[in-house]
Write a protein that holds these residues in place. Structure first.
Motif, PDB file in Angstrom:
ATOM      1  N   LYS A 197     -13.187   1.643  -2.633  1.00 21.33           N
ATOM      2  CA  LYS A 197     -12.624   1.090  -3.867  1.00 21.33           C
ATOM      3  C   LYS A 197     -11.262   1.711  -4.170  1.00 21.33           C
ATOM      4  O   LYS A 197     -10.330   1.008  -4.563  1.00 21.33           O
ATOM      5  N   VAL A 198     -11.135   3.026  -3.981  1.00 17.96           N
ATOM      6  CA  VAL A 198      -9.845   3.698  -4.204  1.00 17.96           C
ATOM      7  C   VAL A 198      -8.805   3.175  -3.218  1.00 17.96           C
ATOM      8  O   VAL A 198      -7.661   2.881  -3.595  1.00 17.96           O
ATOM      9  N   LEU A 199      -9.200   3.028  -1.975  1.00 13.30           N
ATOM     10  CA  LEU A 199      -8.303   2.504  -0.944  1.00 13.30           C
ATOM     11  C   LEU A 199      -7.858   1.087  -1.291  1.00 13.30           C
ATOM     12  O   LEU A 199      -6.673   0.754  -1.186  1.00 13.30           O
ATOM     13  N   MET A 200      -8.794   0.262  -1.718  1.00 13.23           N
ATOM     14  CA  MET A 200      -8.463  -1.116  -2.087  1.00 13.23           C
ATOM     15  C   MET A 200      -7.512  -1.141  -3.290  1.00 13.23           C
ATOM     16  O   MET A 200      -6.590  -1.943  -3.340  1.00 13.23           O
ATOM     17  N   ARG A 201      -7.728  -0.244  -4.232  1.00 14.69           N
ATOM     18  CA  ARG A 201      -6.856  -0.194  -5.414  1.00 14.69           C
ATOM     19  C   ARG A 201      -5.417   0.144  -5.015  1.00 14.69           C
ATOM     20  O   ARG A 201      -4.467  -0.397  -5.565  1.00 14.69           O
ATOM     21  N   THR A 202      -5.261   1.030  -4.029  1.00 12.41           N
ATOM     22  CA  THR A 202      -3.913   1.425  -3.619  1.00 12.41           C
ATOM     23  C   THR A 202      -3.264   0.395  -2.702  1.00 12.41           C
ATOM     24  O   THR A 202      -2.039   0.262  -2.691  1.00 12.41           O
ATOM     25  N   GLU A 203      -4.065  -0.343  -1.938  1.00 14.83           N
ATOM     26  CA  GLU A 203      -3.519  -1.268  -0.948  1.00 14.83           C
ATOM     27  C   GLU A 203      -3.282  -2.676  -1.482  1.00 14.83           C
ATOM     28  O   GLU A 203      -2.423  -3.386  -0.971  1.00 14.83           O
TER      29      GLU A 203
END
Length: 69
Positions: free
Chosen positions: A39-45
């Motif tokens: 989820k954190v990765l998706m938020r940044t990408e």
């Protein structure tokens, strides 16, 4: 995240997460990242609107199916 991910790994995780047919468990097994890290990765990408749409879709599918993401 266990170790820094390469751009290719990040791209693959994003692609898998965007797919409605791949669960967080499968992503975790293949790449060793937790659902929260995805989820954190998706938020940044993703763009903010795309991230919100993705989260809504994951939440809606999760309400309808017991074993979705």
């Amino acid at each position: 995240m266990p170790s820094p991910l390469s751009p290719a790994q990040i791209s693959e995780i994003v692609e898998m997460a965007l797919s409605d047919h791949v669960s967080f468990a499968q992503i975790s097994a293949q790449h060793g990242v937790t659902p929260d890290e995805v989820k954190v990765l998706m938020r940044t990408e993703l763009k903010p609107g795309s991230y919100r749409a993705w989260r809504k879709r994951v939440r809606d599918f999760g309400d309808r199916r017991a074993h979705y993401k």
